[in-house]
Scaffold this active site. Structure first.
Site, short mmCIF file in Angstrom:
data_model
loop_
_atom_site.label_atom_id
_atom_site.label_comp_id
_atom_site.label_asym_id
_atom_site.label_seq_id
_atom_site.Cartn_x
_atom_site.Cartn_y
_atom_site.Cartn_z
CG ASP A 171 9.75 -33.43 -23.77
OD1 ASP A 171 9.97 -32.45 -23.03
OD2 ASP A 171 9.68 -33.35 -25.01
CE LYS A 196 10.20 -25.05 -27.68
NZ LYS A 196 9.74 -26.43 -27.75
C1 PLP Z 1 10.04 -27.54 -28.49
C2 PLP Z 1 9.94 -28.86 -27.88
C3 PLP Z 1 10.88 -29.86 -28.17
C4 PLP Z 1 12.00 -29.67 -29.16
O1 PLP Z 1 12.90 -28.68 -28.75
P1 PLP Z 1 13.75 -27.75 -29.77
O2 PLP Z 1 14.56 -26.94 -28.83
O3 PLP Z 1 12.75 -26.96 -30.58
O4 PLP Z 1 14.55 -28.64 -30.64
C5 PLP Z 1 10.73 -31.07 -27.52
N1 PLP Z 1 9.72 -31.31 -26.66
C6 PLP Z 1 8.80 -30.37 -26.38
C7 PLP Z 1 7.72 -30.69 -25.41
C8 PLP Z 1 8.88 -29.12 -26.97
O5 PLP Z 1 7.94 -28.20 -26.70
#
Ligand code: PLP
Length: 373
Positions: A171, A196
């Site tokens: 991630d 984000k």
């Molecule tokens: C926000 C986030 C997610 C999930 O993403 P969404 O777009 O809210 O579904 C996954 N991993 C990390 C590190 C995040 O900050």
């Protein structure tokens, strides 16, 4: 080409009919067939083909150095597609302080569908080895982690995963492709919440899965995307491309402001601990320097006291906004422990800061007055 150049040109395509220099937003849900029943442009229906989504996917694959990308309606949908692409009864290893959404997916949706999982401190390779089973098919990593900013050794995890016929997925939401490219360290799959930093303006929800190779696994992800239907909508893809064009400049300022916030917090009498990927005294700093081009805009602090003191600091901010999420131009502050569910172990006195693009003086003055108790 350097990544700054790729980013500055994201979504720029000269339109053959108009000369417009930005690729248009394709909102049509369906496409005309030829008289012979064929599809002259290769497009059938927007869930399976959409030019705006495809341009966003191609751009993300190029930025990470992958051969395949699929865009989803959220980061969680992207994560879910990775889990759905695993064989039945697979075992998954996730980090102890992973974004809580992956744990929620596994425990609330996938456990009773036959997936099993272990949570482990991935900074300790022996601990990871100890939970590997013959069914382990996926090691899921997040570095820097959320919200403690721990750094994991991607190459070591990749080697371990591959020795055991498992994939390494990273991630990469916190670092973005501008600051870290997990494929360089052996990862097979990269996931982003484009909600984000990629979107960058707190106004779109999307996620992306990128695969290093055009593999069988990638094909499975594509099937989940097209048949499952949790595709990113064209407007979000168009906005994400728009966001990417300024990602390099934004990340530099996020990181610069964050570094100054860290210096300020480190010497503050009411701050007990600071967590930041770029902190020289942190355990993972040497590794962070090796894996990352810059340390990003996410900072966590533990204030003197407990939950009440942390909530009080969050209540007093004026420039920072109390809200979840991260990666927008505006700075956010959040008390994670009160939104996470067990077994999350986020300390009660911890506040997570998403450092935005405001003038640093305003951010520091705001923190100073909020931390004065
Ligand atoms: C926000 C986030 C997610 C999930 O993403 P969404 O777009 O809210 O579904 C996954 N991993 C990390 C590190 C995040 O900050």
């Amino acid at each position: 080409m350097k990544i700054e150049t790729l980013l500055a040109h994201a979504g720029c395509r000269i339109h053959p009919e108009t000369g417009g220099i930005i690729a248009p937003l394709h909102t049509a849900t369906t496409y005309q067939r030829g008289e012979d029943g064929s599809y002259p442009h290769g497009n059938v229906y927007t869930r399976t083909e959409n030019p705006t989504r495809q341009l966003f996917e191609e751009t993300m694959a190029e930025l990470e150095g992958g051969a395949f990308a699929a865009a989803f309606s959220s980061g969680q949908a992207a994560t879910m597609s990775v889990l759905q692409s695993l064989p039945a009864h697979a075992h998954v290893i996730i980090p102890e302080d992973a974004y809580f959404g992956i744990g929620a997916l596994l425990s609330e949706l996938f456990m009773d569908r036959g997936l099993t999982f272990s949570r482990v401190d991935q900074t300790n390779l022996e601990a990871v080895k100890a939970v590997i089973t013959p069914q382990t098919r996926l090691v899921w990593a997040e570095t820097p982690s959320n919200p403690l900013c721990t750094i994991t050794n991607l190459q070591a995890l990749a080697d371990l995963a591959h020795e055991n016929q498992a994939l390494l997925t990273v991630d990469n939401t916190f670092a973005t492709p501008y600051f870290q490219n997990p494929f360089q360290f052996g990862a097979d799959v990269v996931v982003h919440s484009a909600t984000k930093y990629i979107g960058g303006h707190s106004d779109l929800l999307a996620g992306v899965v990128i695969c290093k190779e055009q593999s069988e696994f990638a094909e499975k992800v594509r099937t989940v995307q097209k048949i499952g239907g949790a595709v990113a909508d064209p407007f979000s893809c168009w906005l994400a491309l728009r966001g990417l064009r300024s990602l390099g400049a934004r990340m530099q300022l996020h990181a610069k402001n964050a570094a100054q916030v860290v210096v300020f917090l480190m010497q503050h009498r009411n701050v007990e601990a600071v967590h930041y990927a770029g902190l020289e005294t942190a355990k993972g700093f040497e590794l962070a320097k090796k894996q990352m081009y810059g340390f990003g805009g996410m900072v966590s602090m533990q204030v003197r006291g407990a939950a009440a003191e942390a909530m009080q600091v969050a209540a007093k901010v004026r420039i920072f906004t109390r809200a979840t999420s991260l990666g927008g131009t505006e700075s956010l502050i959040e008390h994670r422990a009160s939104v996470e569910k067990p077994p999350a172990k986020t300390p009660q006195n911890l506040l997570r800061l998403s450092i935005g693009l405001e003038h640093i003086d305003d951010l520091l003055l705001d923190l100073e007055q909020a931390l004065d108790y």
